[in-house]
Write a protein that holds these residues in place. Structure first.
Motif, PDB file in Angstrom:
ATOM      1  N   ILE A 196       1.790   8.254   0.908  1.00 44.51           N
ATOM      2  CA  ILE A 196       0.665   7.403   1.287  1.00 44.51           C
ATOM      3  C   ILE A 196       0.784   7.009   2.761  1.00 44.51           C
ATOM      4  O   ILE A 196       1.863   6.679   3.238  1.00 44.51           O
ATOM      5  CB  ILE A 196       0.636   6.111   0.429  1.00 44.51           C
TER       6      ILE A 196
ATOM      7  N   HIS B  17      -6.065   2.888   2.226  1.00 39.39           N
ATOM      8  CA  HIS B  17      -5.014   3.579   1.473  1.00 39.39           C
ATOM      9  C   HIS B  17      -5.391   5.064   1.489  1.00 39.39           C
ATOM     10  O   HIS B  17      -6.341   5.470   0.815  1.00 39.39           O
ATOM     11  CB  HIS B  17      -4.971   3.066   0.030  1.00 39.39           C
TER      12      HIS B  17
ATOM     13  N   CYS C 217       0.828  -1.202   0.000  1.00 38.66           N
ATOM     14  CA  CYS C 217       0.000   0.000   0.000  1.00 38.66           C
ATOM     15  C   CYS C 217       0.862   1.252   0.000  1.00 38.66           C
ATOM     16  O   CYS C 217       0.588   2.204  -0.720  1.00 38.66           O
ATOM     17  CB  CYS C 217      -0.907  -0.020   1.220  1.00 38.66           C
ATOM     18  N   SER C 218       1.901   1.240   0.810  1.00 40.88           N
ATOM     19  CA  SER C 218       2.676   2.464   1.003  1.00 40.88           C
ATOM     20  C   SER C 218       3.980   2.502   0.213  1.00 40.88           C
ATOM     21  O   SER C 218       4.892   3.225   0.573  1.00 40.88           O
ATOM     22  CB  SER C 218       2.961   2.655   2.494  1.00 40.88           C
TER      23      SER C 218
ATOM     24  N   CYS D 146      -0.974   4.142   5.249  1.00 41.50           N
ATOM     25  CA  CYS D 146      -1.778   2.920   5.178  1.00 41.50           C
ATOM     26  C   CYS D 146      -2.163   2.485   6.582  1.00 41.50           C
ATOM     27  O   CYS D 146      -1.313   2.374   7.460  1.00 41.50           O
ATOM     28  CB  CYS D 146      -0.995   1.830   4.476  1.00 41.50           C
TER      29      CYS D 146
END
Length: 143
Positions: A65, A81, A59-60, A67
């Motif tokens: 971002i 996210h 995700c990161s 997460c």
């Protein structure tokens, strides 16, 4: 006289089994509001415990971002996210909170509630949050 009538009727009633209720964990659906889906934010549901950390890393991968993974009560997790700098409301954040913050510029992820505050630095490390604090949190701020 009434007791004499009730006792024989009760004795004649057929035995009934207890209702068959499936045993197992109770599940819930964690929520973050607002979730800016039009701006590319999203949630992945039903991530297994074994895959949670990998889902947070994936995700990161992109910078900017944050997460957030939280338990669903059934051994699975919801992974949010997030990247938009906003204050959010949380619902059903009960256990197994893990966060990986890969935001730029040192932006912290801040969780808070009536009794607990917790800040997650932008260090790319997976941080685990105690359940008693997670249950208390009702707000999240990304910046």
């Amino acid at each position: 006289m009434i007791a004499a009538l009730v006792l024989p009727l009760a004795a004649q009633a057929p035995a009934q089994a207890a209702p068959n209720v499936a045993a197992g964990p109770t599940a819930w659906t964690p929520g973050v509001s607002p979730l800016f889906t039009g701006a590319g934010e999203f949630v992945t549901r039903n991530v297994s415990s074994a895959d949670r950390d990998n889902a947070l890393r994936l995700c990161s991968v992109a910078s900017g971002i944050a997460c957030v993974s939280v338990g669903q009560g059934d051994g699975r997790h919801s992974v949010f996210h997030l990247f938009r700098c906003e204050t959010r409301s949380l619902s059903n954040f009960i256990n197994a909170l893990a966060v990986r913050n890969n935001q730029t510029g040192g932006a912290r992820v801040h969780f808070w509630g009536p009794r607990y505050n917790h800040y997650i630095p932008a260090d790319g490390v997976i941080h685990l949050i105690p359940d008693e604090a997670t249950y208390d949190f009702n707000r999240l701020d990304l910046c």
